[in-house]
Design an enzyme around this catalytic site. Structure first.
Site, PDB file in Angstrom:
ATOM      1  N   GLU A   1     -12.275  -4.944  -4.463  1.00 37.63           N
ATOM      2  CA  GLU A   1     -12.812  -3.576  -4.360  1.00 37.63           C
ATOM      3  C   GLU A   1     -12.065  -2.611  -5.291  1.00 37.63           C
ATOM      4  O   GLU A   1     -12.583  -1.543  -5.627  1.00 37.63           O
ATOM      5  CB  GLU A   1     -12.693  -3.077  -2.910  1.00 37.63           C
ATOM      6  CG  GLU A   1     -13.569  -3.820  -1.910  1.00 37.63           C
ATOM      7  CD  GLU A   1     -12.948  -5.126  -1.407  1.00 37.63           C
ATOM      8  OE1 GLU A   1     -11.786  -5.410  -1.761  1.00 37.63           O
ATOM      9  OE2 GLU A   1     -13.644  -5.865  -0.688  1.00 37.63           O
ATOM     10  N   ASN A   2     -10.839  -2.978  -5.709  1.00 35.43           N
ATOM     11  CA  ASN A   2     -10.062  -2.079  -6.572  1.00 35.43           C
ATOM     12  C   ASN A   2     -10.688  -1.875  -7.949  1.00 35.43           C
ATOM     13  O   ASN A   2     -10.355  -0.910  -8.642  1.00 35.43           O
ATOM     14  CB  ASN A   2      -8.617  -2.569  -6.740  1.00 35.43           C
ATOM     15  CG  ASN A   2      -7.765  -2.384  -5.509  1.00 35.43           C
ATOM     16  OD1 ASN A   2      -6.860  -3.185  -5.245  1.00 35.43           O
ATOM     17  ND2 ASN A   2      -8.014  -1.341  -4.725  1.00 35.43           N
TER      18      ASN A   2
ATOM     19  N   GLU B   1       1.403 -13.039  12.794  1.00 32.91           N
ATOM     20  CA  GLU B   1       1.960 -11.812  13.352  1.00 32.91           C
ATOM     21  C   GLU B   1       1.769 -10.713  12.303  1.00 32.91           C
ATOM     22  O   GLU B   1       1.818 -10.986  11.098  1.00 32.91           O
ATOM     23  CB  GLU B   1       3.461 -11.985  13.651  1.00 32.91           C
ATOM     24  CG  GLU B   1       3.756 -13.020  14.698  1.00 32.91           C
ATOM     25  CD  GLU B   1       3.167 -12.660  16.058  1.00 32.91           C
ATOM     26  OE1 GLU B   1       3.230 -11.478  16.448  1.00 32.91           O
ATOM     27  OE2 GLU B   1       2.637 -13.572  16.723  1.00 32.91           O
TER      28      GLU B   1
ATOM     29  N   ARG C   1      -0.162   7.641  -2.742  1.00 26.92           N
ATOM     30  CA  ARG C   1       0.320   8.757  -1.925  1.00 26.92           C
ATOM     31  C   ARG C   1       1.789   9.067  -2.225  1.00 26.92           C
ATOM     32  O   ARG C   1       2.190  10.230  -2.289  1.00 26.92           O
ATOM     33  CB  ARG C   1       0.147   8.428  -0.427  1.00 26.92           C
ATOM     34  CG  ARG C   1      -1.264   8.728   0.068  1.00 26.92           C
ATOM     35  CD  ARG C   1      -1.530   8.058   1.391  1.00 26.92           C
ATOM     36  NE  ARG C   1      -1.686   6.621   1.225  1.00 26.92           N
ATOM     37  CZ  ARG C   1      -1.630   5.747   2.235  1.00 26.92           C
ATOM     38  NH1 ARG C   1      -1.396   6.168   3.446  1.00 26.92           N
ATOM     39  NH2 ARG C   1      -1.815   4.466   2.006  1.00 26.92           N
TER      40      ARG C   1
ATOM     41  N   ASP D   1       0.826  -1.206   0.000  1.00 27.95           N
ATOM     42  CA  ASP D   1       0.000   0.000   0.000  1.00 27.95           C
ATOM     43  C   ASP D   1       0.869   1.269   0.000  1.00 27.95           C
ATOM     44  O   ASP D   1       1.972   1.270   0.548  1.00 27.95           O
ATOM     45  CB  ASP D   1      -0.893  -0.025   1.238  1.00 27.95           C
ATOM     46  CG  ASP D   1      -2.061   0.919   1.115  1.00 27.95           C
ATOM     47  OD1 ASP D   1      -2.320   1.414  -0.010  1.00 27.95           O
ATOM     48  OD2 ASP D   1      -2.721   1.176   2.136  1.00 27.95           O
TER      49      ASP D   1
HETATM   50  C1  FPP Z   1      -2.160   0.114  -3.311  1.00 28.49           C
HETATM   51  O1  FPP Z   1      -1.647   1.421  -3.241  1.00 28.49           O
HETATM   52  C2  FPP Z   1      -1.593  -0.564  -4.457  1.00 28.49           C
HETATM   53  C3  FPP Z   1      -2.332  -1.180  -5.439  1.00 28.49           C
HETATM   54  C4  FPP Z   1      -3.798  -1.191  -5.468  1.00 28.49           C
HETATM   55  C5  FPP Z   1      -1.667  -1.850  -6.579  1.00 28.49           C
HETATM   56  C6  FPP Z   1      -0.378  -2.531  -6.285  1.00 28.49           C
HETATM   57  C7  FPP Z   1       0.318  -2.826  -7.559  1.00 28.49           C
HETATM   58  C8  FPP Z   1       1.636  -2.858  -7.739  1.00 28.49           C
HETATM   59  C9  FPP Z   1       2.616  -2.712  -6.631  1.00 28.49           C
HETATM   60  C10 FPP Z   1       2.243  -3.035  -9.098  1.00 28.49           C
HETATM   61  C11 FPP Z   1       1.691  -4.125  -9.951  1.00 28.49           C
HETATM   62  C12 FPP Z   1       1.716  -5.459  -9.318  1.00 28.49           C
HETATM   63  C13 FPP Z   1       2.551  -6.467  -9.668  1.00 28.49           C
HETATM   64  C14 FPP Z   1       2.449  -7.753  -8.972  1.00 28.49           C
HETATM   65  C15 FPP Z   1       3.582  -6.302 -10.675  1.00 28.49           C
HETATM   66  P1  FPP Z   1      -2.669   2.606  -3.341  1.00 28.49           P
HETATM   67  O2  FPP Z   1      -2.873   2.932  -4.764  1.00 28.49           O
HETATM   68  O3  FPP Z   1      -3.938   2.247  -2.604  1.00 28.49           O
HETATM   69  O4  FPP Z   1      -1.915   3.717  -2.576  1.00 28.49           O
HETATM   70  P2  FPP Z   1      -2.599   4.901  -1.749  1.00 28.49           P
HETATM   71  O5  FPP Z   1      -3.293   4.253  -0.568  1.00 28.49           O
HETATM   72  O6  FPP Z   1      -1.429   5.731  -1.338  1.00 28.49           O
HETATM   73  O7  FPP Z   1      -3.556   5.606  -2.649  1.00 28.49           O
END
Ligand code: FPP
Length: 248
Positions: A49-50, A189, A6, A2
């Protein structure tokens, strides 16, 4: 995983730039986890949810997933990593499904760490699906109500073939589990770190594992019981890193 959004907006970039940087961290963390002897590393790459995010961001994430799979396949092969998924991957665009199928097939003979990508994953759906399947087996007379216990329930989850979950790392300072591996987390944990995922480097991963190793896992017993006898199964090695919907 996560904090990509940000991380990017705080630097004056679009959120998708943060995801791109986040994808670069995936490579590093997979390597350090495999070197550390982790048996299974589950990355929460896209939650159920994404899908509610702006279309542009969803498309960019799906494209990044394909780019990662294509680019990293040879390296994963060298490391002996086996790739698997949990979640409702039938919801992914056809091109992602195709590339996932191919890479999973090509790495399927590997016996090293299992890299599990949670894609279109939601733990509540995983649990209700398990309930539905068990109920159908009771209804059709294959099992009786008395056969249902914790072990049987676990066996109906998508994670049934993985070792018990030992450690959940959530980056970005959010202190919640956001519909990730809810059943499996019973005695895991948890390490919450304020570091945004694009800044989460191998050193931070190692620190989280050291923090995990310093914890006394009592599994409901007393500390005295542990020091006199030990608790079986307290030091296996599955790690989950969460990336989730900031709206959750
Ligand atoms: C959450 O951060 C992140 C995601 C929803 C996507 C994660 C994807 C990757 C790290 C790259 C692609 C994946 C692979 C396996 C290559 P956020 O967008 O919710 O951050 P925020 O809370 O700061 O808005």
């Amino acid at each position: 995983m996560d904090g990509n959004g940000r991380w990017a907006t705080e630097r004056g970039h679009l959120r998708v730039y943060g995801h791109r940087k986040g994808a670069e961290r995936v490579r590093e963390i997979v390597e350090v986890a495999a070197e550390a002897g982790v048996k299974a590393l589950t990355l929460f790459a896209f939650s159920e949810e994404n899908w509610a995010r702006p279309n542009f961001e969803v498309k960019a994430l799906m494209k990044l997933l394909n780019t990662y799979l294509i680019k990293e396949k040879d390296r994963l092969m060298e490391m002996g990593v086996c790739l698997e998924t949990i979640g409702d991957t039938k919801q992914l665009p056809k091109s992602n499904q195709k590339i996932l199928r191919e890479v999973i097939r090509d790495l399927s003979g590997n016996t090293g760490m299992k890299l599990v990508l949670a894609l279109s994953y939601g733990a509540q759906s995983e649990i209700t699906d398990a309930c539905r399947n068990i109920a159908a087996s009771v209804k059709d007379g294959y099992i009786s109500l008395e056969d249902i216990d914790n072990n049987m329930f676990s066996a109906h989850l998508q994670t049934s073939k993985y070792p018990p979950l030992d450690l959940l790392i959530r980056t970005s300072g959010e202190c919640r589990v956001s519909n990730f591996l809810l059943w499996q987390l019973a005695y895991a944990e948890i390490v919450f770190t304020p570091v945004y995922w694009p800044d989460f480097r191998s050193d931070q991963f190692t620190e989280a594992v050291i923090e995990y190793q310093s914890r006394q896992r009592r599994f409901g017993k007393t500390g005295e019981q542990l020091t006199s006898g030990g608790v079986e199964g307290s030091y296996s090695s599955e790690v989950a890193v969460e990336s989730t919907n900031s709206l959750a």
